[in-house]
Enzyme design. Structure first.
Site, PDB file in Angstrom:
ATOM      1  N   GLY A  51      -2.621   8.417  -4.131  1.00  0.00           N
ATOM      2  CA  GLY A  51      -1.968   9.637  -4.598  1.00  0.00           C
ATOM      3  C   GLY A  51      -0.694   9.956  -3.839  1.00  0.00           C
ATOM      4  O   GLY A  51      -0.393   9.379  -2.795  1.00  0.00           O
ATOM      5  N   ASP A  52       0.066  10.867  -4.391  1.00  0.00           N
ATOM      6  CA  ASP A  52       1.232  11.482  -3.749  1.00  0.00           C
ATOM      7  C   ASP A  52       1.480  12.755  -4.565  1.00  0.00           C
ATOM      8  O   ASP A  52       0.553  13.248  -5.228  1.00  0.00           O
ATOM      9  CB  ASP A  52       2.438  10.520  -3.755  1.00  0.00           C
ATOM     10  CG  ASP A  52       3.574  10.977  -2.829  1.00  0.00           C
ATOM     11  OD1 ASP A  52       3.470  10.755  -1.612  1.00  0.00           O
ATOM     12  OD2 ASP A  52       4.556  11.577  -3.313  1.00  0.00           O
ATOM     13  N   LYS A  80       5.398   1.739  -3.118  1.00  0.00           N
ATOM     14  CA  LYS A  80       5.348   3.097  -3.675  1.00  0.00           C
ATOM     15  C   LYS A  80       5.617   3.021  -5.167  1.00  0.00           C
ATOM     16  O   LYS A  80       6.302   2.097  -5.625  1.00  0.00           O
ATOM     17  CB  LYS A  80       6.424   3.965  -3.024  1.00  0.00           C
ATOM     18  CG  LYS A  80       6.180   5.449  -3.166  1.00  0.00           C
ATOM     19  CD  LYS A  80       5.275   5.953  -2.067  1.00  0.00           C
ATOM     20  CE  LYS A  80       4.889   7.398  -2.251  1.00  0.00           C
ATOM     21  NZ  LYS A  80       4.176   7.902  -1.060  1.00  0.00           N
ATOM     22  N   GLN A 139       7.319   3.772   3.842  1.00  0.00           N
ATOM     23  CA  GLN A 139       5.896   3.397   3.878  1.00  0.00           C
ATOM     24  C   GLN A 139       5.663   2.133   4.710  1.00  0.00           C
ATOM     25  O   GLN A 139       4.632   1.988   5.359  1.00  0.00           O
ATOM     26  CB  GLN A 139       5.406   3.191   2.433  1.00  0.00           C
ATOM     27  CG  GLN A 139       3.905   3.271   2.272  1.00  0.00           C
ATOM     28  CD  GLN A 139       3.389   4.709   2.217  1.00  0.00           C
ATOM     29  OE1 GLN A 139       3.946   5.543   1.537  1.00  0.00           O
ATOM     30  NE2 GLN A 139       2.319   4.982   2.938  1.00  0.00           N
ATOM     31  N   LYS A 150       5.552   3.297   8.310  1.00  0.00           N
ATOM     32  CA  LYS A 150       4.391   4.181   8.486  1.00  0.00           C
ATOM     33  C   LYS A 150       3.097   3.370   8.545  1.00  0.00           C
ATOM     34  O   LYS A 150       2.268   3.548   9.437  1.00  0.00           O
ATOM     35  CB  LYS A 150       4.339   5.151   7.301  1.00  0.00           C
ATOM     36  CG  LYS A 150       3.222   6.160   7.351  1.00  0.00           C
ATOM     37  CD  LYS A 150       3.030   6.866   6.011  1.00  0.00           C
ATOM     38  CE  LYS A 150       4.302   7.485   5.472  1.00  0.00           C
ATOM     39  NZ  LYS A 150       4.030   8.389   4.323  1.00  0.00           N
ATOM     40  N   ASN A 204      -1.905  19.108  -1.566  1.00  0.00           N
ATOM     41  CA  ASN A 204      -2.918  18.410  -0.766  1.00  0.00           C
ATOM     42  C   ASN A 204      -2.611  18.432   0.728  1.00  0.00           C
ATOM     43  O   ASN A 204      -3.477  18.761   1.547  1.00  0.00           O
ATOM     44  CB  ASN A 204      -3.040  16.958  -1.262  1.00  0.00           C
ATOM     45  CG  ASN A 204      -3.970  16.151  -0.398  1.00  0.00           C
ATOM     46  OD1 ASN A 204      -3.535  15.444   0.500  1.00  0.00           O
ATOM     47  ND2 ASN A 204      -5.266  16.287  -0.616  1.00  0.00           N
ATOM     48  N   LYS A 210       0.854  -1.187   0.000  1.00  0.00           N
ATOM     49  CA  LYS A 210       0.000   0.000   0.000  1.00  0.00           C
ATOM     50  C   LYS A 210       0.882   1.226   0.000  1.00  0.00           C
ATOM     51  O   LYS A 210       1.823   1.311   0.784  1.00  0.00           O
ATOM     52  CB  LYS A 210      -0.875  -0.003   1.274  1.00  0.00           C
ATOM     53  CG  LYS A 210      -1.798   1.197   1.381  1.00  0.00           C
ATOM     54  CD  LYS A 210      -3.073   0.983   0.601  1.00  0.00           C
ATOM     55  CE  LYS A 210      -3.852   2.277   0.347  1.00  0.00           C
ATOM     56  NZ  LYS A 210      -3.396   3.003  -0.873  1.00  0.00           N
TER      57      LYS A 210
HETATM   58  P1  NDP Z   1       0.951  17.902  -4.141  1.00  0.00           P
HETATM   59  O1  NDP Z   1       1.385  17.530  -5.487  1.00  0.00           O
HETATM   60  O2  NDP Z   1      -0.496  18.096  -3.856  1.00  0.00           O
HETATM   61  O3  NDP Z   1       1.707  19.220  -3.651  1.00  0.00           O
HETATM   62  C1  NDP Z   1       3.083  19.267  -3.576  1.00  0.00           C
HETATM   63  C2  NDP Z   1       3.506  20.647  -3.113  1.00  0.00           C
HETATM   64  O4  NDP Z   1       4.907  20.626  -2.830  1.00  0.00           O
HETATM   65  C3  NDP Z   1       3.311  21.696  -4.180  1.00  0.00           C
HETATM   66  O5  NDP Z   1       3.073  22.945  -3.576  1.00  0.00           O
HETATM   67  C4  NDP Z   1       4.648  21.669  -4.908  1.00  0.00           C
HETATM   68  O6  NDP Z   1       4.952  22.873  -5.584  1.00  0.00           O
HETATM   69  C5  NDP Z   1       5.600  21.464  -3.761  1.00  0.00           C
HETATM   70  N1  NDP Z   1       6.803  20.762  -4.242  1.00  0.00           N
HETATM   71  C6  NDP Z   1       6.862  19.542  -4.830  1.00  0.00           C
HETATM   72  N2  NDP Z   1       8.112  19.226  -5.183  1.00  0.00           N
HETATM   73  C7  NDP Z   1       8.858  20.260  -4.802  1.00  0.00           C
HETATM   74  C8  NDP Z   1      10.229  20.541  -4.880  1.00  0.00           C
HETATM   75  N3  NDP Z   1      11.097  19.661  -5.436  1.00  0.00           N
HETATM   76  N4  NDP Z   1      10.660  21.725  -4.352  1.00  0.00           N
HETATM   77  C9  NDP Z   1       9.774  22.609  -3.805  1.00  0.00           C
HETATM   78  N5  NDP Z   1       8.460  22.393  -3.698  1.00  0.00           N
HETATM   79  C10 NDP Z   1       8.016  21.248  -4.192  1.00  0.00           C
HETATM   80  O7  NDP Z   1       1.563  16.766  -3.174  1.00  0.00           O
HETATM   81  P2  NDP Z   1       1.125  16.364  -1.697  1.00  0.00           P
HETATM   82  O8  NDP Z   1       0.676  17.551  -0.927  1.00  0.00           O
HETATM   83  O9  NDP Z   1       0.257  15.196  -1.790  1.00  0.00           O
HETATM   84  O10 NDP Z   1       2.520  15.851  -1.114  1.00  0.00           O
HETATM   85  C11 NDP Z   1       3.424  16.695  -0.398  1.00  0.00           C
HETATM   86  C12 NDP Z   1       4.343  15.832   0.441  1.00  0.00           C
HETATM   87  O11 NDP Z   1       3.562  15.078   1.376  1.00  0.00           O
HETATM   88  C13 NDP Z   1       5.172  14.802  -0.317  1.00  0.00           C
HETATM   89  O12 NDP Z   1       6.403  14.621   0.341  1.00  0.00           O
HETATM   90  C14 NDP Z   1       4.350  13.522  -0.184  1.00  0.00           C
HETATM   91  O13 NDP Z   1       5.137  12.376  -0.313  1.00  0.00           O
HETATM   92  C15 NDP Z   1       3.837  13.688   1.243  1.00  0.00           C
HETATM   93  N6  NDP Z   1       2.655  12.922   1.598  1.00  0.00           N
HETATM   94  C16 NDP Z   1       1.506  12.994   0.884  1.00  0.00           C
HETATM   95  C17 NDP Z   1       0.400  12.268   1.281  1.00  0.00           C
HETATM   96  C18 NDP Z   1      -0.896  12.360   0.573  1.00  0.00           C
HETATM   97  O14 NDP Z   1      -1.852  11.733   1.048  1.00  0.00           O
HETATM   98  N7  NDP Z   1      -1.035  13.116  -0.496  1.00  0.00           N
HETATM   99  C19 NDP Z   1       0.454  11.382   2.452  1.00  0.00           C
HETATM  100  C20 NDP Z   1       1.697  11.433   3.177  1.00  0.00           C
HETATM  101  C21 NDP Z   1       2.747  12.162   2.736  1.00  0.00           C
HETATM  102  P3  NDP Z   1       4.721  22.971  -7.178  1.00  0.00           P
HETATM  103  O15 NDP Z   1       3.245  23.056  -7.370  1.00  0.00           O
HETATM  104  O16 NDP Z   1       5.455  24.198  -7.580  1.00  0.00           O
HETATM  105  O17 NDP Z   1       5.321  21.722  -7.759  1.00  0.00           O
HETATM  106  O1  2IT Z   2       3.195   8.928   1.551  1.00  0.00           O
HETATM  107  C1  2IT Z   2       2.042   8.505   1.778  1.00  0.00           C
HETATM  108  O2  2IT Z   2       1.746   7.952   2.833  1.00  0.00           O
HETATM  109  C2  2IT Z   2       1.020   8.714   0.745  1.00  0.00           C
HETATM  110  N1  2IT Z   2       1.305   9.320  -0.285  1.00  0.00           N
HETATM  111  C3  2IT Z   2      -0.357   8.139   0.917  1.00  0.00           C
HETATM  112  C4  2IT Z   2      -0.391   6.699   0.506  1.00  0.00           C
HETATM  113  C5  2IT Z   2      -1.753   6.050   0.506  1.00  0.00           C
HETATM  114  O3  2IT Z   2      -1.772   4.855   0.145  1.00  0.00           O
HETATM  115  O4  2IT Z   2      -2.757   6.665   0.855  1.00  0.00           O
END
Ligand code: NDP
Ligand code: 2IT
Length: 447
Positions: A168-169, A129, A114, A117, A243, A93
C-alpha cells in the site's frame, strides 16, 4: 547546487537533460547525490564502474492502460505504472499509490527513494513503486474493486513473490490490497505472498497496519534520546490523517507526546486537549469521511480550511505524514520561529530542499523519510518472511522486531554520518548507509 564532484555533476546534468519534465524525480536524486560526494571521492570504483549512473536509471518501467466500468455503466480509463528501480539486494519491493497527482515523475522519485530505504532496513528487498492516477475518493466499493481487478490484470505479469512485491501507499489500504490479491490469485492460480499489507485472514502480518507510524516514533524517540530529549510533555503536530498519521499519533501519545493538530487535503483540526487517534480511525478508516467531522465528536476543537496552515500551529515536534513537498521554506521557518525542536518525516519527501536547508541552518533535529518511515516496508519484509515459512508471529514479536530495526537504522545513519565527517547529519547518514549496501551488491554482480 552545492555539489562539486565532476562525476556526480555529470550524472546529474545528464539526468536533467533526459528527464527535464520529472521535477520530483530530479529533486530526490539530487538530494542523495549531494550526500554521496565524500563516498565517491573515497572509493574510485564508484566512478570507474559508473555505479551512480546505473543507480539513477530504473531497471525497468512499465506503463499501461487500466480500463474499468463505473457505476453508471461508462467506460473509464486510467494510467498504471510500475517502476522496478533496483534489484541488487532483493526482489523489487514498494507500494502502490492511487491519487490523481500520480505521474511518472512521482512514481520514479518514490521508487528511487525506496531503493535506499529498503537497504537501510537490513532486509533483502530491492526497490520499486507503482500506482495510478485513479482517484478512489467518492468511488463506490464496486468501482474500486473493478478498478483494482483491471489494474492487476496487467500488473500480474510483471510481479511475483520472488520478483516484485507491491504493497500500500496513499489511497491503497486493506480494501484495495484485498481486491488486488483476489485478482492475482484468480489469474495465476497461486496463493503466494505477492503483496504485503494483506488482511490477517489471508496471510497478512500483525502490526503491519501500525508499522509505519509506530516505526516513525521509534526512530524519532531514538534520535530525541540521543540528543537528551524525549516525547514526554511535547506538543506534536502531525499532518495527514491516513495510515501513517493515525498510528504515529497512537505511538507518540503512548510515549508522552500530545498531538494538537492533524489534517487532510481540505483542512486541519486543532485540539489542545490532544487528538485521540481512535476518533480519527473512526472518521477515516470506518466512515471514509473528512477530518472536519472531528468537530461532531469534539465540539471544543477548531477546524481551519486549507491544509498548509497546519505548520503555523505552534509545536515542539512536527511529523509530516501526508505527501511530498508539503513543508516549504516559509512553513519550515514558521515552525522554527515557533520553537520546533525536530522534524521527523513520515511521508515520502515531505520537505522541500529549501525547508531542509532551513532546518539545518537552525540546527534543529531532522530525520529524512527514507530512514524514519522505513518501518512500513520493514514490516512488509517481516510479512514476506512469515509467508515463506507459512507461520504467523504475534503482534508483540513483530512490534519488537520493528523497534529493533528502527533503532538499528538510527544507529547506522548516525555512524555513517560521523564516519564521513558529518556527525549529527542523519540525512547524509541515511543516504550514505543506504547507498553502500546496494552499491556493494552491484559491484559484486558485475555489469
Ligand atoms: P493514506 O492514503 O492513508 O493517507 C494520506 C493522507 O495524506 C490523507 O490524510 C490525505 O488527505 C493526505 N494527503 C494525500 N495527498 C495529499 C495532498 N496532495 N495534499 C494534502 N494532503 C494530502 O496514505 P498513507 O498514510 O499511507 O501515506 C502518507 C504518506 O506516507 C505518503 O507520503 C506515503 O508515501 C508515505 N508512506 C506510507 C507508508 C505506508 O506504509 N502506508 C510507508 C512509508 C511512507 P485526503 O484524505 O484529503 O486525501
Ligand atoms: O513508501 C513506502 O515505504 C511504502 N509505501 C511501503 C512499501 C511496502 O512495500 O510496504
Amino acid at each position: 547546487m552545492s555539489m562539486k564532484n565532476a562525476y556526480l555533476l555529470s550524472v546529474m546534468d545528464n539526468l536533467k537533460a533526459k528527464n527535464a519534465h520529472e521535477p520530483e524525480f530530479l529533486q530526490a536524486v539530487e538530494e542523495v547525490l549531494e550526500s554521496l560526494e565524500p563516498v565517491v571521492e573515497a572509493d574510485p570504483r564508484y566512478e570507474r564502474l559508473n555505479v551512480i549512473g546505473r543507480m539513477v536509471e530504473p531497471e525497468r518501467v512499465v506503463m499501461f492502460r487500466i480500463p474499468w466500468v463505473d457505476d453508471s455503466g461508462k467506460v473509464q480509463v486510467n494510467r498504471g505504472y510500475r517502476v522496478q528501480f533496483n534489484s541488487a539486494i532483493g526482489p523489487y519491493k514498494g507500494g502502490l499509490r492511487l491519487h490523481p497527482s500520480v505521474n511518472l515523475s512521482v512514481i520514479k522519485f518514490l521508487g528511487f527513494e525506496q531503493v535506499f530505504k529498503n537497504s537501510l532496513t537490513t532486509l533483502p528487498m530491492g526497490g520499486g513503486k507503482g500506482g495510478s492516477d485513479f482517484d478512489p475518493k467518492g468511488k463506490s466499493d464496486g468501482e474500486v474493486m473493478r478498478f483494482c481487478q483491471s489494474f492487476m490484470t496487467e500488473l500480474q505479469r510483471h510481479i511475483g513473490p520472488d520478483t516484485d512485491v507491491p504493497a500500500g501507499d496513499i489511497g491503497v489500504g486493506a480494501r484495495e490490497i484485498g481486491f488486488l490479491f483476489g485478482q492475482y490469485k484468480k489469474i495465476r492460480n497461486e496463493f503466494t505472498g505477492v503483496l504485503t499489507g494483506k488482511g490477517l485472514s489471508y496471510g497478512g502480518s500483525l502490526a503491519r497496519t501500525e508499522a509505519t507510524g509506530f516505526g516513525l516514533c521509534y526512530f524519532a524517540d531514538a534520535q530525541l534520546r540521543d540528543n537528551g530529549q524525549s516525547f514526554a510533555g511535547r506538543r506534536v503536530v502531525i499532518s495527514g490523517s491516513g495510515n501513517v498519521a493515525i498510528y504515529a499519533n497512537q505511538k507518540c501519545t503512548q510515549l508522552g507526546g500530545r498531538v494538537v493538530a492533524m489534517s487532510d487535503s481540505n483542512g486541519y483540526i486543532v485540539d489542545e486537549n490532544g487528538i485521540d487517534y481512535k476518533v480519527i480511525q473512526e472518521i477515516k478508516e470506518v466512515k471514509r469521511e473528512r477530518i472536519r467531522t472531528y468537530l461532531d465528536y469534539v465540539p471544543s476543537a477548531k477546524y481551519v480550511e486549507g491544509c498548509s496552515g497546519i505548520w503555523t500551529v505552534p509545536c515542539d515536534i512536527a511529523m509530516p505524514c501526508a505527501t511530498q513537498n508539503e513543508i516549504g521554506e516559509v512553513s519550515a521557518k514558521t515552525l522554527i520561529a515557533n520553537g520546533c525542536i525536530g522534524v521527523f518525516e513520515g511521508a515520502n519527501m515531505p520537505s522541500t530542499p529549501a525547508a531542509i536547508a532551513a532546518y539545518q541552518a537552525a540546527g534543529i533535529l531532522f530525520s529524512p523519510a527514507k530512514a524514519s518511515n522505513a518501518g512500513g516496508v520493514a514490516t512488509s519484509g517481516l510479512e514476506m518472511s512469515q509467508n515463506s515459512e507459512r507461520l504467523s508471529w504475534t503482534f508483540e514479536e513483530v512490534d519488537a522486531k520493528l523497534k529493533g530495526i528502527m533503532e538499528g537504522i538510527y544507529a547506522a545513519c548516525a555512524a555513517a554520518a560521523e564516519k564521513y565527517g558529518m556527525k549529527g547529519n542523519i540525512q547524509a547518514g541515511a543516504n550514505i548507509a543506504g547507498f553502500l549496501k546496494v552499491a556493494d551488491a552491484m559491484l559484486w554482480q558485475g555489469i
